[in-house]
Motif scaffolding. Structure first.
Motif, mmCIF file in Angstrom:
data_model
loop_
_atom_site.group_PDB
_atom_site.id
_atom_site.type_symbol
_atom_site.label_atom_id
_atom_site.label_comp_id
_atom_site.label_asym_id
_atom_site.label_seq_id
_atom_site.Cartn_x
_atom_site.Cartn_y
_atom_site.Cartn_z
ATOM 1 N N LEU A 33 21.027 -98.062 -62.589
ATOM 2 C CA LEU A 33 21.111 -99.303 -63.483
ATOM 3 C C LEU A 33 19.618 -99.478 -64.306
ATOM 4 C CD1 LEU A 33 22.665 -101.821 -64.475
ATOM 5 C CD2 LEU A 33 22.041 -102.780 -62.470
ATOM 6 N N ASP A 34 18.702 -99.296 -63.567
ATOM 7 C CA ASP A 34 17.390 -99.625 -64.166
ATOM 8 C C ASP A 34 17.182 -98.388 -65.185
ATOM 9 O OD1 ASP A 34 16.692 -101.874 -62.249
ATOM 10 O OD2 ASP A 34 15.550 -100.521 -60.950
ATOM 11 N N LYS A 35 17.553 -97.339 -65.031
ATOM 12 C CA LYS A 35 17.047 -96.333 -65.998
ATOM 13 C C LYS A 35 18.041 -96.377 -67.196
ATOM 14 C CE LYS A 35 16.708 -91.259 -66.427
ATOM 15 N NZ LYS A 35 15.272 -91.207 -66.917
ATOM 16 N N ALA A 36 19.162 -96.983 -67.030
ATOM 17 C CA ALA A 36 20.048 -97.205 -68.230
ATOM 18 C C ALA A 36 19.585 -98.418 -69.019
ATOM 19 C CB ALA A 36 21.539 -97.484 -67.635
ATOM 20 N N ASN A 37 19.087 -99.376 -68.254
ATOM 21 C CA ASN A 37 18.531 -100.413 -68.934
ATOM 22 C C ASN A 37 17.263 -100.163 -69.676
ATOM 23 O OD1 ASN A 37 20.457 -102.261 -68.489
ATOM 24 N ND2 ASN A 37 19.447 -102.916 -66.582
ATOM 25 N N GLU A 38 16.533 -99.292 -69.235
ATOM 26 C CA GLU A 38 15.279 -99.003 -69.944
ATOM 27 C C GLU A 38 15.661 -98.047 -71.126
ATOM 28 O OE1 GLU A 38 11.961 -95.156 -69.034
ATOM 29 O OE2 GLU A 38 12.470 -96.663 -67.125
ATOM 30 N N VAL A 39 16.472 -97.043 -71.050
ATOM 31 C CA VAL A 39 16.980 -96.359 -72.123
ATOM 32 C C VAL A 39 17.393 -97.051 -73.183
ATOM 33 C CG1 VAL A 39 18.540 -94.503 -72.657
ATOM 34 C CG2 VAL A 39 17.329 -94.246 -70.755
ATOM 35 N N LEU A 40 18.311 -98.052 -72.881
ATOM 36 C CA LEU A 40 18.843 -99.224 -73.774
ATOM 37 C C LEU A 40 17.763 -99.900 -74.728
ATOM 38 C CD1 LEU A 40 22.187 -100.526 -72.255
ATOM 39 C CD2 LEU A 40 21.939 -98.843 -74.293
ATOM 40 N N LEU A 41 16.744 -100.155 -73.651
ATOM 41 C CA LEU A 41 15.652 -100.735 -74.484
ATOM 42 C C LEU A 41 14.754 -100.094 -75.524
ATOM 43 C CD1 LEU A 41 14.303 -103.170 -71.988
ATOM 44 C CD2 LEU A 41 15.313 -103.944 -73.429
ATOM 45 N N ARG A 42 14.490 -99.067 -75.190
ATOM 46 C CA ARG A 42 13.767 -97.883 -75.725
ATOM 47 C C ARG A 42 14.521 -97.434 -77.048
ATOM 48 N NH1 ARG A 42 13.259 -92.602 -73.930
ATOM 49 N NH2 ARG A 42 13.652 -93.740 -71.736
ATOM 50 N N VAL A 43 15.753 -97.184 -76.857
ATOM 51 C CA VAL A 43 16.589 -96.325 -78.027
ATOM 52 C C VAL A 43 17.366 -97.641 -78.556
ATOM 53 C CG1 VAL A 43 18.356 -94.661 -78.362
ATOM 54 C CG2 VAL A 43 16.598 -94.160 -76.657
ATOM 55 N N GLY A 44 18.201 -98.195 -77.795
ATOM 56 C CA GLY A 44 18.917 -99.146 -78.533
ATOM 57 C C GLY A 44 20.486 -98.747 -78.531
#
Length: 52
Positions: A33-44
């Protein structure tokens, strides 16, 4: 309601046991979940997922 009545229904009857309550407040798969949130913040989000 009898078993015969339940068998005639077109929707499934599901009973959730109380043994799952122990998982209610536990963060399951927190690393993913943390990794998915990080990717969404970075990439959108992709353009097709953004509301028009």
């Amino acid at each position: 309601m009898t078993i015969e009545d339940l068998n005639k229904k077109n929707i499934p009857i599901v009973q959730i046991g109380n043994s799952l309550e122990k998982f209610k407040d536990q963060p399951i798969f927190q690393e993913k979940l943390d990794k998915a949130n990080e990717v969404l913040l970075r990439v959108g989000l992709p353009r097709s997922a953004v509301a028009r």
